[in-house]
Design an enzyme around this catalytic site. Structure first.
Site: not given
Ligand code: COA
Length: 547
Positions: A519-521, A523
């Site tokens: 999850d790029h939010r 990581i």
């Protein structure tokens, strides 16, 4: 073949009215499939089947008032069973025995904390006994700060996958504080809010309030109708999540859940059930009417996602339609929810597992002696557990309001199991504290339970991270979908022997393809790179796993 009856279990009320059938004669039902919806003055509940087989007779009709022990349907089952006359009491007991949550729920009743009187005139309202120890989501707030409420007025609505429940005020007074938001998960004893009570004596000394359900996972109330005025005058607090508030809509949990799955605005659906209750058929009609409108006239769905046009495939050739299994439906919803909510990044790498494989193969006889099987999966679990501890962002979840990150100090890992009924993800707890043999045994045991449909809900909850291993099936890589609210998932493809440059020549090495989605939010790429590097290093040199 034998004909047996399903009877009404303990419903926590004297009598309840049949308001909706969920099966008809000729349907195949499995144990736990919902048969009908009952509604008492305070609660509505789906009654699950205790038998698997074909429905051959419906013994009650809409509007009938039923009590515990009343026979509902006749099911033709594959095996013989005791005479129906013997079933009544025993079946009630069987229903209760098969639902372990119930015992916990009953114990929990005894442990309900007393309401605390914060100070003279202030009264804390806590979540009462809701019939389950699991956290249940807030789907509606019915009051806001400053409102005057009477004892018994609905404060909020909670909903699990099977149950929705209005939580009433247990004292009269003015709402001073609301401690929860829509989308929050609450358990018995959690603080809902604070009331200013006119007289401190009016604050009760116990927080147990109606509704109390004895049947776990059975929904309770939603008759919003008597509360309509109070709710309508109370603006819903600003939602911090995408959960929709359906205001004073009168609908049961199954309908509410379906509406949410398809982003149907419940408040726009006309209810054709008793007292305007929205039925599943009403949702179908609503969707059909929407689809019948030209694209330009369609209002976009709640999430603003364009709908896929409905196509009659039979115009192109013969077709066959099969209903999705329950697990299939849940998986579809979860996948869509994760895919739409989580900005995914997937990173790929190969681990050199030549030494790991040699070690693993050398242990085959040991494994057989122990009555287990050592596949690459326990090594993967162990490597991920180490990497999760060293890279805590991967062992976290975003808070429901996306304002903070919740770091977990335990390491529970789920692993995807392909079963005839669909995809299931059992969870191994405290992977960091377990050895390879213990993990190998748990993988075998949980995968067998999953394939036999015997996993308990608790065995599928609490994962921090997931491994999806398609290695035995083949493939070079794929993009696993993060199982939100987890933030990472490791996909594993099939190992193969590859020529690898060792600095002076090519050497045959067994390489295992790994795909890490996150999850790029929470990581970023560098975090992902570090996690992946560590997993690759650990698998390439398993001596490090012992450090
Ligand atoms: N590369 C090569 N071979 C592999 C491998 C890999 N990555 N992973 C497993 N194997 C081998 C195993 O070693 C075993 O061979 P062996 O008996 O010679 O040792 C064989 O494949 C079968 O392994 P399996 O019985 O599947 O065990 P497992 O521990 O690898 O996997 C499950 C267990 C439950 C994860 C697996 O059976 C499963 O269901 N996988 C599907 C997961 C899925 O559907 N994911 C998609 C989610 S969208």
């Amino acid at each position: 073949m034998a004909k047996q009856q399903v009877i009404v279990p303990d419903i926590g009320a004297d009598a309840a009215e049949v308001i909706e059938w969920m099966v008809q004669v000729g349907d195949e039902v499995a144990v736990d499939d919902s048969l009908l919806v009952l509604e008492s003055d305070k609660a509505s509940m789906e009654v699950p089947s205790t038998l698997a087989g074909t429905v051959v007779e419906l013994l009650v009709k809409i509007g009938d008032s039923l009590t515990e022990g009343a026979a509902i349907i006749v099911v033709e089952t594959a095996h013989s069973a005791p005479e129906p006359a013997q079933l009544t009491e025993e079946t009630v007991e069987a229903v209760q025995a098969e639902t372990p949550v119930q015992a916990e729920a009953q114990e929990a009743v005894a442990e309900v904390p007393d309401n605390q009187t914060v100070s003279i005139g202030k009264h804390s309202v806590l979540v009462p006994d809701i019939g389950t120890d699991d956290a249940v989501e807030v789907i509606e707030l019915s009051v806001s700060v400053g409102d005057e409420v009477l004892e018994g007025d609905t404060l909020l609505v909670l909903e699990s996958d099977k149950a929705s429940m209005e939580i009433p005020a247990d004292a009269s007074g003015k709402v001073l504080e609301i401690a929860v938001v829509i989308g929050a998960s609450l358990k018995q004893g959690d603080l809902i809010g604070v009331l200013e009570v006119a007289d401190n004596r009016s604050a009760p000394q116990t927080s147990v309030q109606e509704p109390k359900l004895d049947v776990p996972e059975v929904m309770s109330p939603a008759p919003a109708e008597p509360k309509a005025a109070a709710v309508a005058s109370a603006p819903v607090a600003e939602p911090k999540t995408a959960s929709s508030s359906s205001d004073v809509v009168y609908a049961g949990p199954a309908v509410r859940k379906l509406a949410r799955e398809f982003s149907i605005p419940l408040e726009q659906v006309s209810g054709s059930g008793p007292r305007g209750r929205v039925l599943k058929e009403d949702l179908h009609i609503f969707v059909e009417q929407r689809l019948a409108k030209p694209e330009s006239e369609r209002v976009s769905s709640g999430a603003g996602i364009p709908t896929v046009p409905a196509v009659d495939f039979s115009q192109f050739g013969p077709v066959r339609e099969e209903a999705l299994s329950k697990i299939g439906k849940v998986t579809a919803t979860n996948m869509q929810r994760s895919w739409l909510n989580v900005p995914h990044v997937t990173q790929y790498d190969d681990a050199d597992v030549t030494d790991l494989e040699a070690f693993r193969v050398s242990l085959k006889d040991d494994a057989a002696r122990r009555g287990t099987k050592l596949t690459p999966l326990p090594f993967l679990l162990k490597a991920c557990a180490v990497a999760l501890k060293d890279n805590p962002k991967f062992n976290s979840s975003l808070s429901p309001d996306s304002e903070s990150v919740i770091y977990k100090e335990y390491v529970h890992i789920g692993f995807a199991v392909d079963t005839p009924a669909g995809l299931l993800v059992p969870v191994i707890r405290d992977v960091d504290k377990k050895g390879l043999w213990e993990l190998a045994e748990e993988v075998l045991e949980l995968a067998a339970l999953a394939r036999d449909k015997k996993l308990k809900p608790a065995q599928m909850q609490g994962a921090c991270f997931t491994i999806s291993s398609l290695g035995a099936l083949g493939g070079k890589g794929f993009t696993p979908i993060v199982n939100a609210p987890e933030v990472g998932i490791l996909g594993v493809s099939k190992s193969s022997v590859q020529p690898v440059w060792d600095g002076s020549g090519f050497a045959p090495r067994t390489m295992l393809p790994l795909c890490l989605s996150y999850d790029h939010r929470v990581i970023n790429g560098a975090d992902g790179g570090r996690f992946m590097n560590q997993v690759v290093d650990l698998l390439s040199d398993i001596r490090r796993l012992t450090l």
